[in-house]
Design a protein around this motif. Sequence first.
Motif, PDB file in Angstrom:
ATOM      1  N   THR A  79      56.063 -13.668 -21.706  1.00 28.96           N
ATOM      2  CA  THR A  79      55.139 -13.565 -22.833  1.00 28.96           C
ATOM      3  C   THR A  79      55.499 -12.533 -23.883  1.00 28.96           C
ATOM      4  O   THR A  79      55.353 -12.786 -25.080  1.00 28.96           O
ATOM      5  N   TYR A  87      57.055  -8.850 -19.840  1.00 27.57           N
ATOM      6  CA  TYR A  87      55.880  -9.307 -19.114  1.00 27.57           C
ATOM      7  C   TYR A  87      55.919 -10.830 -19.008  1.00 27.57           C
ATOM      8  O   TYR A  87      56.435 -11.507 -19.901  1.00 27.57           O
ATOM      9  N   GLU A  89      53.744 -14.489 -17.143  1.00 27.68           N
ATOM     10  CA  GLU A  89      52.551 -15.054 -16.521  1.00 27.68           C
ATOM     11  C   GLU A  89      52.957 -16.203 -15.609  1.00 27.68           C
ATOM     12  O   GLU A  89      53.850 -16.983 -15.935  1.00 27.68           O
ATOM     13  N   SER A 102      49.334 -12.281 -13.994  1.00 25.89           N
ATOM     14  CA  SER A 102      50.345 -11.441 -14.627  1.00 25.89           C
ATOM     15  C   SER A 102      51.455 -11.137 -13.617  1.00 25.89           C
ATOM     16  O   SER A 102      51.193 -10.946 -12.431  1.00 25.89           O
ATOM     17  N   SER A 103      52.705 -11.092 -14.108  1.00 27.05           N
ATOM     18  CA  SER A 103      53.838 -10.919 -13.203  1.00 27.05           C
ATOM     19  C   SER A 103      55.011 -10.271 -13.922  1.00 27.05           C
ATOM     20  O   SER A 103      55.101 -10.318 -15.149  1.00 27.05           O
ATOM     21  N   ARG A 104      55.915  -9.735 -13.140  1.00 30.04           N
ATOM     22  CA  ARG A 104      57.218  -9.361 -13.687  1.00 30.04           C
ATOM     23  C   ARG A 104      57.982 -10.666 -13.909  1.00 30.04           C
ATOM     24  O   ARG A 104      57.869 -11.596 -13.093  1.00 30.04           O
TER      25      ARG A 104
END
Length: 161
Positions: A79, A87, A89, A102-104
Amino acid sequence: MIPVELVGVRVEVPANTPMVLLREQEGRHRLLPIYIGSPEASAIHYALEGIEPPRPFTHDLFLTTIDELGAALDKVVVTEIRDRTFYAEIHLTTDAGPLVISSRPSDAIALAVRCGAELFAGDELLDEHGQEPPEEPEEDAAEIIDEFKDFLENVDPEDFV
């Protein structure tokens, strides 16, 4: 959102830092390099190569959990970048409706590679941080070598007078 494909996992020299390289699927084919950790690079590489570990890795365990809960991983979206940190998703479909986590990017990509989910990058992210691919040479090396061999076979010393 712009569809991207995973080109692969590379090691940046001389720093010896692993990175994933994403490429815009259509249009300008801009590249998006993302530096990641060594464990995540290994997890992505193993999934790309189809290597099955004797015991599940964390990403395999997470996908099993998603499946057992009756959910499905639909897509991964890288994103944005803030303070030199990317970042992402993870978009899931659940019985209760869509869910975004949310994720790495490295973890999200490792999951997507394992289950075949689509990868995307944010429009603004690619506009601001996407890199133009290197220009392709007009002729490939084999053609140039063949032309040079032909020249050498047909050259006459008098051609240089």
